[in-house]
Design an enzyme around this catalytic site. Sequence first.
Site, PDB file in Angstrom:
ATOM      1  N   ASP A 281      -1.832   2.609  -1.668  1.00  0.00           N
ATOM      2  CA  ASP A 281      -1.507   3.567  -0.617  1.00  0.00           C
ATOM      3  C   ASP A 281      -2.831   4.025   0.005  1.00  0.00           C
ATOM      4  O   ASP A 281      -3.917   3.752  -0.513  1.00  0.00           O
ATOM      5  CB  ASP A 281      -0.683   4.745  -1.167  1.00  0.00           C
TER       6      ASP A 281
HETATM    7  C1  BGC Z   1       1.786   7.310   2.831  1.00  0.00           C
HETATM    8  C2  BGC Z   1       2.448   5.963   2.872  1.00  0.00           C
HETATM    9  C3  BGC Z   1       2.181   5.292   4.197  1.00  0.00           C
HETATM   10  C4  BGC Z   1       0.677   5.199   4.398  1.00  0.00           C
HETATM   11  C5  BGC Z   1       0.279   4.493   5.668  1.00  0.00           C
HETATM   12  C6  BGC Z   1       0.320   7.244   3.231  1.00  0.00           C
HETATM   13  O1  BGC Z   1      -0.237   8.509   3.367  1.00  0.00           O
HETATM   14  O2  BGC Z   1       1.922   7.842   1.535  1.00  0.00           O
HETATM   15  O3  BGC Z   1       3.820   6.086   2.645  1.00  0.00           O
HETATM   16  O4  BGC Z   1       2.782   4.037   4.230  1.00  0.00           O
HETATM   17  O5  BGC Z   1       0.148   6.514   4.418  1.00  0.00           O
HETATM   18  O6  BGC Z   1       0.534   5.234   6.780  1.00  0.00           O
END
Ligand code: BGC
Length: 733
Positions: A281
């Site tokens: 993530d």
């Molecule tokens: C979130 C994810 C997301 C990623 C990309 C993160 O902060 O937890 O769910 O896919 O950002 O935007």
Amino acid sequence: MNIEKLNLSYPKLPKRSKEEILVLANNLLKKMTLDEKIGQLFQSAPPSADIQGLEWERDYDVIKLIEKGMVGSILSVSDPQYVYELQKKAVENSRLGIPLFFGVDIIHGCRTIFPINLAMACSFNPELIEESCKVIANESSKLGITMTYSPMVDLVRDPRWGRVMESNGEDPYLNNLLAKSYVRGFQQNNLEGYDTIAACGKHFAAYGAGEGGKEYNSVDMSERHLRQYYLPGYKGCVEENVAAFMTAFNIYDGIPSTANKFLLKDILREEWKYDGFVISDYTSTFEMIDHKYAKDPKDVAKKSILAGMDHEMVSMSYLEHLKKLVENKEVEEKLIDESVLRILTFKYKMGLFDNPYKNIDPNWEKYMLTPENRTMAKKAALESVVLLKNNKVLPIEINKNIALIGPLGDSKEVLGAWAGNGINEESVTLYEGLLNKNLNVEYAKGCNINDFDKSKFEEAINLAKRSDIILLAMGESQEMSGEAASRAFLNIPGVQQDLVMELKKLNKPIILITFSGRPLELTWYHDNVDGIIQGWFLGTETGNCLADILVGDYNPSGKLAMSFPYSVGQVPIYYNNYNTGRPSLTGKPGDTYRSGYIDIPNYPLYPFGYGLSYTTFRYGEIQVNKSKFIGNESIEIKISIENTGEYTGEETVQLYIGCEYFSVVRPLKELKRIKKIKLDSNEKTIITFTLTKKDLAYYNKDMELKAESSIYNIYIGGNSQEVKKIMIEYKEK
Ligand code: BGC
């Protein structure tokens, strides 16, 4: 070069077997330098990203990096022109011309926005979600998007967490079913097609169980609990060949998920034989330093690659340290090769080597927000709405004068968090929806969502005085749920309740439509208004959908995928709890020396699976074809359901099991089947469910998923509380 001037072509792309792709990927791998390999393991934020304040941040020239073959994918670019330009640099200017992939958070809609995911889960309709995802994939696939970071299949039990809005709710069986629908809808088993996008299951694992509902918080639970409740959603993704998994921000059993070998290797690779790739993530790799798990960025890179994390989102520990780790023999190059092969395999599967511009359509605009897409979004919205209370005030008689009051009555900000490329202005407000139906309606805002200004009360009260019905549009703003939007209180904020207290003095029928990204505490409203419709954030077609429901053009059929607490003090609250040694006998406060509270009841305000209709359904008694079954036999369970009201209506029939004794304690009820049916007034039908030992199984004392010989209760009903019951016996041999 402007994409409109290009003559991009869209030949049918080959569907290659796994083996064929592996040969191609291996041949390419042989030509790659170590730097180029590591480059494939890096996902860059877009060059235009403006992300401040996080320590990992680096100042780098993305284009130069792409040209050096040091970028594998790009995050959050959904402008086809820009995708084209970046892809062209990769394909034409880098030594090996390996195409990039483009990953974007398309969560509940691309341009046409569907209801928030928790709302769609309340449809209890896997086919509906699959069809919705086809529409979402179709729009996305014209904008250069290769992969969506969806579905989020984190099981949730704590409505304080802002991201419950992205989830399928509290039940592992429903979560598993819907996870599969999302993946099938996005990917359509046709990744090389032109109308599909790859899906990415997230956040592996158990991100929804953060302590106290606090964002990014720690998770600790037994392995049995993880397997029984939290893993089935992710497993559903694997069952439908999801292209990728994203790790989670949280720790699990003391180790950050992003470098958690037990999760990423033992479960995902060994047990589930998953062969897609794993992405971290957003900077979750780097954050292991803050977790006090990794010493420095080099340690981050080492721990992540050793645990089986393939592709690093935004932070640059791989780019900066993997090479040195290989040279120092701390990491074997073989390990890097394995990760690179997974990324290359994915790109081959998507057809990006055959046509790197495949998802770029110069005429993209004509695919956005089409009448057909809006129709599908409205259909999904209709099935997402849950009728929580109806004291004979709904549906509304169309000749009545309606006073529409509340900050969300004429608001376009109803798409909900994570609204992709959706544009608030393109949504239909509730007021517009009512006007589209030619109803006698006037609107007064009354107050804002979350401040203490009462200056508009008077106007609203005056409007209510001259109307027959008061229709309230109240709740949270769309910013109050989503990532980093945890709440400690679950009330309808600001002075909204104060306004309702004033309106109540007029003694007119009051109907509340709640807008929210989570279950709210609606106890006061339940006691003080005549009708409650849970309107969530329903997306582009909000107003048209709610208007249909209010006048009865659609009879509500949604059922809660997450319990609504009686009070925030009960949280976490969920239907599939264990009994205690001293269960409360009444569920009411003050049941002395029994499990409960002295000041609030044990039961939720509205339980899982609950939702009313404008009609009523009568359930007959459960019939079984045998009262005892053995080994691999199956058992047939029948029940009659009759529509005893005046309207045609849909009902989701729910079958739960309970087990009287087992080698480990099991919850009182576990959902095992759902069936959504439609019945005309006075129509009756008989539903048959077939269960086998698989449906009775639970992770036993040896951590095997098994049905043990025992007495099982079968419960069937229209929600998790009001059920018919029959006992059966199962014998292993
Ligand atoms: C979130 C994810 C997301 C990623 C990309 C993160 O902060 O937890 O769910 O896919 O950002 O935007």
